[in-house]
Scaffold this active site. Structure first.
Site: not given
Length: 392
Positions: A122, A149, A201, A205, A257, A261
Site C-alpha cells: 500500500t 488477515e 486502495k 480501507n 491496514c 491507511d
C-alpha cells in the site's frame, strides 16, 4: 506451464498469498530477509496462520522457491511483485516507502527491459508517478490487494475484483495470471491509471474503517444510554442499502491496514477540503478512550487481556486495537496481565504474559476481550466485551 518467472519481494500475508497463488501455473521465487521464513516456505510450512496457504503449501504441486538472494530472485524475472511493508511514519505523516524503493532500485540494477515491476504494497496516492519520474522508468504499475488477515489466499482464489493500474500488454498479462489462478468464474477486472488505483486502495480501507467506527459509536451510545445494541443494529441493518455485515462492535479498528491507511489518506487530503476523513481517524481514539472509561468503572486492580489478536483464528496482533486500550490503562496505573497463546515469552512490552488460563482468570479482577470464543465463556462473570454477534 511454468513459462513465466515471477519474483515476489516480501512474504507477509500479501506476498506469500500471491506467491502461492501464482506458483500453481508459473515459476515463482519468493524473496525475504528472514532466514527462518525462507526455510519454512522451502519446507512447505507456512510462516503465517492462513488455512488455505497451509493447505496449498502442503498438498499442491507448486513451483515455488524462497530465497534470501535478491539476485537469484530478480534475474530474468518477467514480473517482480513488491509486497514489502510500508508502515506509517507518525513524524512525517506519511508512509515509509523506503523498502519499496529499495526493491525498485535493485530491479533497475539488472537493466532487464523485459521485467515489469508490480507494486502490491500500500502506497500514497501519486507514488508510482513519482517513481517513474525519479528513476526514468515506465515498466512499473500498482495493483492493489483486498485481503483479510488469515484468509489472504482464499481472497486471492475468490477475488472481489482485480484492479491493475495500467493498460499495457504486460498489465493485461498480469491481470490474466491472477484471474487464471483463481477459482472464481466471473472475476471483474478493471484497468485504470496507477494513481487512481492507489486512491481505490486507500478509499476502500477508509470506508471499512468508517463502518467500524460508525457501529462502534452506535454501541457507545447504546451502552451509555442503557439500550440494547443488538436490537438497534439488527433493525438498522435490515435495510438492504446498509446490509447485515461488518457491523459487530469492537474496541476499535486495528490491524496492519486500517489505522495506517486512514492516516495516509488524510495526509493526501492536505490541500483538499474535508471533515469526514479526519473524523474517521479521531473516532478510533475516542472509542478506545470510552472502552478504558468503562473498564475503570469497575475499579480493577488487575485487568486481564484475553488475546492481543484482532480476529478469531489469527496469529497477527500488529497494531491491534486492544493494545491501544492497554496503553490507556497504563496511563491510569492499572496492572495488566496478558493471555496470548501465540506468545512464547513471559513479558510483552513490559506486561506479564500468563498462558495458564486458569491462573490468568484467577489473577484478573476483570477480563477484557475484543472477541469472544468458547474458552473464555467459562469465566463469563468476569468478562467485559463489546462483541455482540460473536464473529469478526
Amino acid at each position: 506451464m511454468f513459462n513465466i518467472k515471477i519474483a515476489v519481494a516480501g512474504t507477509g500475508y500479501v506476498g506469500l498469498s500471491i506467491g502461492v497463488l501464482l506458483s500453481q501455473n508459473n515459476e515463482v521465487i519468493a524473496l525475504d530477509v528472514i532466514k527462518e521464513k525462507v526455510d519454512m516456505i522451502n519446507n512447505r510450512i507456512s510462516p503465517i496462520k492462513d488455512e488455505y496457504i497451509e493447505d496449498y503449501l502442503k498438498n499442491k504441486n507448486l513451483n515455488l522457491k524462497a530465497t534470501l538472494d535478491y539476485k537469484e530472485a530478480f534475474k530474468n524475472a518477467d514480473f517482480v511483485v513488491i509486497s514489502t511493508p510500508t508502515n506509517y511514519n507518525e513524524e512525517t505523516n506519511y508512509f515509509d516507502t523506503s523498502s519499496v524503493e529499495n526493491i525498485i532500485e535493485k530491479v533497475i540494477g539488472f537493466n532487464n527491459p523485459n521485467t515489469t515491476i508490480v507494486i502490491k504494497s500500500t502506497i500514497p496516492v501519486g507514488f508510482v508517478e513519482s517513481m517513474k519520474k525519479k528513476y526514468n522508468i515506465d515498466n512499473i504499475f500498482f495493483s492493489p490487494e483486498f485481503l483479510r488477515e488469515g484468509k489472504a489466499l482464499y481472497d486471492n482464489l475468490y477475488p472481489s475484483r482485480i484492479i491493475v493500474g495500467d493498460n499495457t500488454e504486460k498489465a493485461r498479462i498480469f491481470a490474466n495470471l491472477l484471474k487464471n489462478a483463481s477459482l472464481k468464474d466471473d472475476v471483474v477486472i478493471k484497468f485504470m491509471n496507477s494513481t487512481e488505483a492507489e486512491a481505490v486502495k486507500l478509499f476502500a480501507n477508509t470506508y471499512l474503517a468508517l463502518r467500524v467506527a460508525y457501529f462502534n459509536e452506535l454501541d457507545t451510545y447504546a451502552e451509555l444510554k442503557g439500550l440494547n445494541t443488538k436490537d438497534i443494529i439488527d433493525g438498522v441493518c435490515l435495510d438492504p442499502r446498509i446490509g447485515d455485515h461488518y457491523n459487530n462492535p469492537s474496541f476499535g479498528y486495528g490491524g496492519y491496514c486500517l489505522p495506517k491507511d486512514t492516516k495516509q489518506l488524510l495526509a493526501n487530503y492536505k490541500d483538499v477540503p474535508q471533515n469526514m476523513m479526519e473524523a474517521i481517524v479521531k473516532a478510533n481514539d475516542t472509542r478506545k478512550e470510552h472502552i478504558k472509561d468503562m473498564i475503570m468503572k469497575h475499579n480493577p486492580k488487575v485487568v486481564g487481556i484475553y488475546r492481543l489478536t484482532m480476529k478469531t483464528d489469527s496469529d497477527n496482533f500488529r497494531s491491534s486495537a486492544i493494545q491501544g486500550i492497554i496503553e490507556k490503562l497504563k496511563e491510569n496505573n492499572v496492572e495488566v496481565i496478558i493471555y496470548e497463546p501465540t506468545l512464547n515469552v513471559d513479558i510483552f512490552n513490559g506486561y506479564k504474559v500468563c498462558n495458564d488460563f486458569d491462573e490468568f482468570a484467577n489473577i484478573s479482577n476483570i477480563v477484557i476481550a475484543n472477541r469472544l470464543d468458547d474458552k473464555i465463556k467459562t469465566i463469563e462473570d468476569k468478562i467485559y466485551t463489546r462483541d455482540i454477534f460473536t464473529r469478526d
